[in-house]
Enzyme design. Structure first.
Site, PDB file in Angstrom:
ATOM      1  N   ASP A 105      39.520 -12.080 -17.616  1.00 25.81           N
ATOM      2  CA  ASP A 105      39.915 -11.851 -16.464  1.00 25.81           C
ATOM      3  C   ASP A 105      41.565 -11.874 -16.163  1.00 25.81           C
ATOM      4  OD1 ASP A 105      39.483 -10.885 -14.014  1.00 25.81           O
ATOM      5  OD2 ASP A 105      39.077 -12.830 -12.897  1.00 25.81           O
ATOM      6  N   CYS A 162      13.646  -3.058  -8.655  1.00 34.07           N
ATOM      7  CA  CYS A 162      14.400  -3.866  -7.711  1.00 34.07           C
ATOM      8  C   CYS A 162      15.673  -3.299  -7.209  1.00 34.07           C
ATOM      9  CB  CYS A 162      14.765  -5.208  -8.545  1.00 34.07           C
ATOM     10  SG  CYS A 162      15.513  -6.376  -7.658  1.00 34.07           S
ATOM     11  N   CYS A 169      23.398  -6.845   0.511  1.00 32.55           N
ATOM     12  CA  CYS A 169      24.954  -6.931   0.781  1.00 32.55           C
ATOM     13  C   CYS A 169      25.368  -6.721   2.136  1.00 32.55           C
ATOM     14  CB  CYS A 169      25.562  -5.644  -0.208  1.00 32.55           C
ATOM     15  SG  CYS A 169      27.441  -5.805   0.102  1.00 32.55           S
ATOM     16  N   CYS A 185      33.765  -5.157  -0.081  1.00 32.63           N
ATOM     17  CA  CYS A 185      33.270  -6.218  -0.905  1.00 32.63           C
ATOM     18  C   CYS A 185      33.903  -7.417  -0.149  1.00 32.63           C
ATOM     19  CB  CYS A 185      33.322  -6.235  -2.279  1.00 32.63           C
ATOM     20  SG  CYS A 185      32.722  -7.644  -3.080  1.00 32.63           S
ATOM     21  N   CYS A 212      32.248 -14.264  -2.166  1.00 35.23           N
ATOM     22  CA  CYS A 212      30.655 -13.915  -1.778  1.00 35.23           C
ATOM     23  C   CYS A 212      29.665 -14.060  -2.899  1.00 35.23           C
ATOM     24  CB  CYS A 212      30.626 -12.689  -1.120  1.00 35.23           C
ATOM     25  SG  CYS A 212      28.866 -12.291  -0.413  1.00 35.23           S
ATOM     26  N   CYS A 215      24.567 -11.204  -3.626  1.00 36.04           N
ATOM     27  CA  CYS A 215      24.027 -10.219  -4.268  1.00 36.04           C
ATOM     28  C   CYS A 215      23.779 -10.907  -5.921  1.00 36.04           C
ATOM     29  CB  CYS A 215      25.227  -9.015  -4.777  1.00 36.04           C
ATOM     30  SG  CYS A 215      26.626  -9.314  -5.416  1.00 36.04           S
TER      31      CYS A 215
HETATM   32  S1  SF4 Z   1      20.926  -6.876 -10.424  1.00 35.39           S
HETATM   33 FE1  SF4 Z   1      20.063  -6.416  -8.493  1.00 35.39          FE
HETATM   34  S2  SF4 Z   1      18.679  -4.844  -8.829  1.00 35.39           S
HETATM   35 FE2  SF4 Z   1      19.047  -5.912 -10.709  1.00 35.39          FE
HETATM   36  S3  SF4 Z   1      17.483  -7.482 -10.850  1.00 35.39           S
HETATM   37 FE3  SF4 Z   1      19.266  -8.446  -9.813  1.00 35.39          FE
HETATM   38  S4  SF4 Z   1      19.045  -8.229  -7.534  1.00 35.39           S
HETATM   39 FE4  SF4 Z   1      17.465  -6.740  -8.670  1.00 35.39          FE
HETATM   40  S1  SF4 Z   2      29.864 -10.128  -3.371  1.00 38.45           S
HETATM   41 FE1  SF4 Z   2      28.147  -8.776  -3.530  1.00 38.45          FE
HETATM   42  S2  SF4 Z   2      26.835  -8.964  -1.644  1.00 38.45           S
HETATM   43 FE2  SF4 Z   2      28.856  -9.875  -1.460  1.00 38.45          FE
HETATM   44  S3  SF4 Z   2      29.999  -8.331  -0.392  1.00 38.45           S
HETATM   45 FE3  SF4 Z   2      30.447  -8.077  -2.491  1.00 38.45          FE
HETATM   46  S4  SF4 Z   2      28.820  -6.683  -3.381  1.00 38.45           S
HETATM   47 FE4  SF4 Z   2      28.075  -7.346  -1.321  1.00 38.45          FE
END
Ligand code: SF4
Ligand code: SF4
Length: 320
Positions: A105, A162, A169, A185, A212, A215
């Site tokens: 990174d 899924c 988000c 984001c 965050c 997700c």
């Molecule tokens: S990355 Fe997103 S779409 Fe893929 S399994 Fe995880 S939550 Fe579900």
């Molecule tokens: S970290 Fe993931 S859930 Fe949080 S704002 Fe960014 S894309 Fe959305």
């Protein structure tokens, strides 16, 4: 290139500046013919099996400050760089000296793509690399090398139907599977973005003050996320379970001392206060007592950025 053309990278100009060097390792480090990819689990050693629920519960306490899990311990850049350097030394002991350079990174490297093409996992719909046995709670690192190695195979994707990460988000930053508009984001807004946070996104940040995890928290594969074996990623005091008001009261000196060796330090005290001012405004709207009092202490701060976010926070009133 399409992603950049959409402007999805926001202020992260370095992504555009480096052009094809990001995607072509030999243009970045001449002589590179293979890339060794690595990953390192980072959940703190004392993480409970119910950790995803524990983290979601923080969102239900508007007066609590939430720092992304990966950033609660020591700066991963240093930890990973040291480990990659040791790995390279061990390889050199076996095969003799070879040209190499390690990254984590830290340079124009398409890390997630290299990781997925080499079988570290597949790209989840949230764009992060996912593994069936480790979820996505790991850091990535690479060693560019000047010797040809047999390539490892990619793994198949297992997101199926899924779409939990896209649905949860808070800012709808995942605009399509594996396509993230960084400008929306919360990780980008609280860490990379230097200026004012767009007004319409502030309420959606809730009490997230650095990064965050939503997700990733919702992803079913993170049931299998692994704890680190190292003490480095244990949460340091002051970064979990603390109130927004407590962290807002840190002087610049407190901030620098408490974030020594932490990835948080690079955002600086001004952005730190900006982020917490937004969270305090959101707490005030949620009816949290004391939020306005905390904000008022910074109403005359020397930074225009901080003052404007404090004023926004002070204008937030409980619904109804
Ligand atoms: S990355 Fe997103 S779409 Fe893929 S399994 Fe995880 S939550 Fe579900
Ligand atoms: S970290 Fe993931 S859930 Fe949080 S704002 Fe960014 S894309 Fe959305």
């Amino acid at each position: 290139m399409q992603w950049l053309a959409h402007g999805f990278h926001g202020e992260m100009q370095y992504m555009a500046t480096h052009g094809t060097r990001r995607a072509r390792p030999a243009e970045l480090v001449p002589g590179t013919v293979s890339v060794i990819t690595a990953r390192m689990d980072y959940l703190p050693r004392d993480t409970s099996p119910e950790w995803q629920a524990v983290e979601f519960d923080r969102l239900a306490r508007p007066g609590e400050a939430i720092v992304s899990v990966y950033a609660r311990g020591r700066d991963y850049h240093k930890v990973l760089r040291n480990r990659l350097a040791r790995l390279a030394e061990r390889i050199a002991e076996e095969v003799g000296p070879f040209g190499h350079r390690a990254f984590t990174d830290s340079a124009p490297v398409l890390e997630a793509e290299l990781a997925s093409r080499s079988g570290q996992g597949w790209r989840g719909k949230h764009t992060l690399v996912l593994d069936r046995n480790a979820g996505s709670m790991f850091f990535l690192g690479e060693i560019y090398v000047d010797m040809a190695l047999p390539p490892s195979d990619p793994v198949s994707a297992h997101c199926g139907n899924c779409s939990a990460c896209i649905d949860i988000c808070p800012t709808q930053a995942i605009v399509a599977p594996r396509r993230l508009d960084a400008r929306r984001c919360i990780s980008y807004l609280t860490i990379e973005h230097s200026g004012p946070i767009p007004d319409e996104l502030r309420p959606l940040m809730a009490n997230r003050i650095y990064g965050c995890d939503d997700c990733q928290l919702i992803c079913p594969w993170n049931k299998f996320a692994k704890k680190s074996t190292l003490p480095d990623f244990d949460a340091r005091e002051g970064l979990t379970g603390r109130t927004l008001a407590e962290l807002f009261a840190w002087t610049e000196e407190d901030f620098l001392r408490r974030t020594e060796g932490s990835p948080i330090r690079r955002i600086g005290h001004e952005r730190w206060l900006r982020n917490i001012a937004v969270a305090l405004g959101n707490a005030a709207r949620a009816g949290e007592g004391g939020a306005h009092e905390a904000l008022a202490t910074r109403a005359a701060h020397s930074s225009e950025l901080v003052r404007e976010h404090v004023a926004w926070g002070l204008a937030q009133q409980p619904a109804g």
